[in-house]
Design an enzyme around this catalytic site. Structure first.
Site, short mmCIF file in Angstrom:
data_model
loop_
_atom_site.label_atom_id
_atom_site.label_comp_id
_atom_site.label_asym_id
_atom_site.label_seq_id
_atom_site.Cartn_x
_atom_site.Cartn_y
_atom_site.Cartn_z
N LEU A 166 -55.51 -66.75 8.56
CA LEU A 166 -54.42 -66.81 9.54
C LEU A 166 -54.21 -68.25 10.03
O LEU A 166 -54.42 -68.58 11.18
CB LEU A 166 -54.69 -65.87 10.72
CG LEU A 166 -53.48 -65.54 11.58
CD1 LEU A 166 -52.52 -64.62 10.84
CD2 LEU A 166 -53.88 -64.88 12.90
N GLY A 167 -53.80 -69.11 9.09
CA GLY A 167 -53.39 -70.46 9.47
C GLY A 167 -51.91 -70.45 9.81
O GLY A 167 -51.36 -69.40 10.17
N SER A 168 -51.26 -71.59 9.66
CA SER A 168 -49.86 -71.63 10.08
C SER A 168 -48.98 -70.78 9.17
O SER A 168 -48.04 -70.13 9.63
CB SER A 168 -49.39 -73.08 10.21
OG SER A 168 -48.63 -73.47 9.12
N ILE A 169 -49.31 -70.70 7.88
CA ILE A 169 -48.54 -69.83 6.98
C ILE A 169 -48.78 -68.36 7.35
O ILE A 169 -47.84 -67.58 7.50
CB ILE A 169 -48.92 -70.09 5.51
CG1 ILE A 169 -48.43 -71.48 5.09
CG2 ILE A 169 -48.34 -69.02 4.59
CD1 ILE A 169 -48.95 -71.94 3.73
N SER A 188 -60.42 -64.33 8.82
CA SER A 188 -60.52 -65.78 8.59
C SER A 188 -61.94 -66.19 8.90
O SER A 188 -62.76 -65.34 9.27
CB SER A 188 -59.50 -66.54 9.44
OG SER A 188 -59.73 -66.29 10.80
N ARG A 189 -62.25 -67.47 8.75
CA ARG A 189 -63.64 -67.89 8.93
C ARG A 189 -64.15 -67.47 10.30
O ARG A 189 -65.25 -67.00 10.45
CB ARG A 189 -63.77 -69.41 8.78
CG ARG A 189 -63.90 -69.84 7.33
CD ARG A 189 -63.85 -71.35 7.21
NE ARG A 189 -62.57 -71.86 7.72
CZ ARG A 189 -62.25 -73.13 7.75
NH1 ARG A 189 -63.10 -74.05 7.35
NH2 ARG A 189 -61.06 -73.52 8.20
N ARG A 246 -53.75 -69.50 -3.71
CA ARG A 246 -54.11 -70.11 -4.98
C ARG A 246 -54.61 -69.02 -5.90
O ARG A 246 -55.23 -68.05 -5.45
CB ARG A 246 -55.23 -71.15 -4.80
CG ARG A 246 -54.81 -72.45 -4.15
CD ARG A 246 -54.02 -73.36 -5.09
NE ARG A 246 -53.67 -74.63 -4.46
CZ ARG A 246 -52.57 -74.85 -3.75
NH1 ARG A 246 -51.69 -73.86 -3.57
NH2 ARG A 246 -52.33 -76.03 -3.24
N GLU A 275 -52.64 -71.60 -14.41
CA GLU A 275 -51.20 -71.83 -14.54
C GLU A 275 -50.95 -72.93 -15.59
O GLU A 275 -51.73 -73.87 -15.68
CB GLU A 275 -50.63 -72.27 -13.19
CG GLU A 275 -50.78 -71.19 -12.14
CD GLU A 275 -50.41 -71.68 -10.73
OE1 GLU A 275 -49.91 -72.80 -10.59
OE2 GLU A 275 -50.64 -70.93 -9.79
N HIS A 293 -45.25 -70.23 -9.23
CA HIS A 293 -45.73 -71.14 -8.18
C HIS A 293 -44.57 -71.90 -7.51
O HIS A 293 -44.51 -73.14 -7.54
CB HIS A 293 -46.76 -72.13 -8.76
CG HIS A 293 -47.68 -72.68 -7.72
ND1 HIS A 293 -48.98 -73.04 -7.97
CD2 HIS A 293 -47.50 -72.93 -6.40
CE1 HIS A 293 -49.55 -73.50 -6.87
NE2 HIS A 293 -48.67 -73.45 -5.90
N ALA A 295 -43.28 -70.96 -4.21
CA ALA A 295 -43.07 -70.57 -2.82
C ALA A 295 -42.64 -71.73 -1.92
O ALA A 295 -41.91 -71.53 -0.95
CB ALA A 295 -44.32 -69.90 -2.26
#
Lengths: 329, 313
Positions: A166-169, A188-189, A246, A275, A293, A295
């Site tokens: 749950l970072g900014s994205i 998350s961590r 990723r 990829e 890839h 986004a």
């Protein structure tokens, strides 16, 4: 020192070393060159020559373009390096352990791409649940008048969405999906003190309590193959995976097996382990949406990225705190 | 109540069919070689018609069913039901509002994202192996773009709520300005189109709205504009839309509905900047079950002389 690799010879200007795979161009070179002395070894026929030249000794700032790898070997050639200005959200292409050891600061794209990536994640999710790409194929191939009504999709509203990272994205994704009537939980961590969404300490528990898993954490040694068969088993037959992080965050081989055997319901994938190679078993499936890839790639996000890169460069050269430093701990 | 004759006009849902069959004397119109054949044998037994947007209840059908009391349609749209005729005859009409609102709104946003971010095109690109030969181009950001909504009813409002979460400014066109709503109102659809990047058609099909999205509206939306239609095909002048797309006067379109379904203009099938869906706006397992339950609930309520759940009049 070959002249063609240096742009803007003004000696008093701050100097930046551009580091890029030959196939990548620096998107805002024209703007940077008015403010900085740019060294671009890949503009010459022998890019490696620069790294053994005396000038490499004085480079303080490295600007890798997109996913161009910054290895320990590259870093060793640059003894005065103080800062790597990344231009992507994930910085798994930079040897962060070596940077930490050397005390080199690293920045990323900050939140420049967050809205576009979040939009894309929601788009992939609606596509998988409502089978948009498969339905578009159905119409284009002329099947509608022949085969009649298209099979039913499944409803987005009411789905339990688990966000991995749950970072900014992740936060932007959560904000959007709440408006569709989804309930949100995350892993998350560590638990975020200011966030009210339910926190799951491990990803298996999140998967067991979710209909949809959206993978948007950073790729590190700890998160490599984080989504494995145990997580997918916990997610279950009705579960959907969206990956805009990723490729290597998921054990791709195991995921392909789960999809082919119907052990999970579907997947929307913008990233892959190797990829541009995509497991060919996926090409036959109508319950997956495959994307190359893409986004982050809009002109709008490049404009924002440019602002973030400039702000980091300005901060570095004026000894102010960096705008989007990566936590190397 | 078990003996009441119910006519289902089209095989719209297996679940609905089973539930009706277990409660009523169910006739499936498609089981008969022709409508005339069916009417000759059973016209007097039918007290309820369960219809949908593929096969509705037109004046001819209503006139030939002398004991018809209720038309319960498995849809929100009423354009395939002769409402005037029903009103004259005192026939009740029910539809399935609300239940499919969320799905259609989700589909609209899905179409916006698929069109602007070129998701279906990306999927084609990967599946046909093109990624190994080169990179896919850029797409356009959705968040923050101006969204114009044609028809701010339940579905239009649900679309607006979702688009707001993407930081999009919302404006709308409808017959009249809605009180207590802060979105910018345009009394002219051309003005709305000229002031938004994404125009989403979410109104009902009526005589007033037929071909309301015409060449002038499309040109006002302009070169960078995206048209989304999740309403009904004939609201958009399809021939004009096709020529605008072919001539590059519009950036793209996401279409769930067409003028002459299931026929889709062949030129559209060859364009990369359109997303074409086979009228699946409300087609989810969850919603279809909820719609079927509502159809059954209305028919049952009618025969039990209880208030209808979702009457149209």
């Amino acid at each position: 020192m070959a002249a063609q690799i240096v742009e803007n010879e003004e000696p008093q200007l701050p100097q930046i070393l551009i580091h890029r795979l030959p196939s990548f161009d620096l998107p805002f070179k024209a703007q940077l060159v008015t403010r900085f002395r740019l060294i671009d070894p890949y503009a010459s026929s022998d890019p490696t020559a620069f790294f053994s030249s005396p000038q490499a000794q004085s480079v303080r700032v490295l600007l890798p373009v997109g996913p161009s790898p910054v290895t320990a070997d590259t870093l060793r050639c640059l003894p005065s390096l103080q800062c790597v200005i990344g231009s992507s959200a994930g910085v798994d292409h930079i040897d962060l352990a070596e940077c930490r050891r050397r005390g080199i600061a690293v920045t990323n794209a900050g939140s420049a791409f967050s809205e576009d990536v979040a939009d894309y994640a929601v788009g992939l999710l609606i596509d998988v649940l409502r089978r948009l790409s498969a339905a578009d194929r159905y119409v284009r191939s002329g099947s509608w008048p022949v085969k009649g009504e298209y099979p039913l999709g499944s409803k987005l509203g009411g789905k339990r969405v688990g966000i991995v990272g749950l970072g900014s994205i992740g936060y932007e994704i959560a904000k959007r999906l709440e408006a569709f009537g989804c309930s949100i939980a995350y892993n998350s961590r560590k638990k975020k003190p200011s966030v009210l969404f339910p926190f799951h300490e491990n990803v298996c528990s999140l998967a067991a309590n979710s209909d949809v898993l959206i993978i948007c954490c950073a790729l590190t040694n700890e998160t490599h193959h984080l989504i494995n068969k145990d997580v997918m088993t916990a997610l279950g037959k009705e579960g959907v995976i969206i990956n805009i992080g990723r490729g290597a965050l998921i054990n791709e081989k195991e995921m392909v097996q789960f999809l082919v055997q119907g052990e999970i319901k579907g997947a929307g994938l913008d990233v892959f382990e190797n990829e541009p190679n995509v497991p060919k078993e996926l090409f036959e499936l109508d319950n997956v949406v495959l994307s190359p890839h893409r986004a982050v790639l809009t002109p709008e996000s490049f404009t924002t990225l440019y602002e973030v890169v400039m702000a980091n460069l300005d901060a570095f050269f004026s000894n102010k705190p960096l705008v989007s430093p990566v936590d190397l701990e | 109540m078990e003996t009441a004759g119910v006519l289902m006009t089209y095989p719209m849902s297996t679940y609905l069919e089973q539930e009706l069959d277990s409660r009523f004397d169910l006739f499936r119109l498609w089981d008969f070689p022709s409508r005339t054949k069916f009417l000759q044998q059973h016209s007097h037994s039918i007290r309820a018609v369960v219809a949908n947007t593929t096969c509705g209840a037109d004046a001819e059908l209503i006139d030939s069913l002398p004991n018809l009391e209720i038309v319960s349609t498995y849809s929100v749209g009423l354009d395939k039901i002769d409402l005037v005729k029903c009103m004259e005859r005192g026939i009740q009409v029910t539809n399935t509002p609300e239940v499919l609102t969320d799905d259609v709104a989700d589909c609209a946003i899905g179409l916006v994202l698929a069109t602007m971010r070129r998701i279906c095109e990306c999927d084609r690109f990967v599946r046909n192996g093109a990624w190994k030969k080169g990179e896919f181009g850029l797409s356009t950001k959705f968040s923050g773009k101006a969204v114009g909504i044609v028809g701010l009813g339940r579905i239009g409002s649900a679309i607006a709520k979702r688009a707001e979460a993407f930081g999009c400014p919302i404006s709308y066109f409808s017959r009249s300005k809605k009180p207590d709503i802060n979105y910018k109102y345009y009394s002219s659809i051309v003005d709305l189109a000229a002031n938004c990047r994404i125009l989403i058609v979410a109104c009902a099909l009526t005589e007033e709205t037929r071909h309301i999205v015409n060449r002038e509206v499309i040109d006002a939306l302009g070169l960078e504009g995206i048209l989304i239609n999740i309403g009904r095909g004939p609201i958009v002048d399809e021939a004009e839309l096709v020529s605008a797309l072919l001539e590059g006067r519009l950036a793209g379109a996401g279409l769930d509905v067409f003028e002459n379904e299931p026929e889709v203009p062949e030129q559209l099938c060859n364009l990369e900047n359109v997303v074409l869906l086979p009228h699946v706006g409300s087609d989810t397992v969850e919603t279809c079950q909820a719609m079927a339950d509502l159809v059954i609930g209305n028919v049952e309520a009618h025969f039990l002389k209880k208030p209808l759940l979702t009457p149209v009049f």
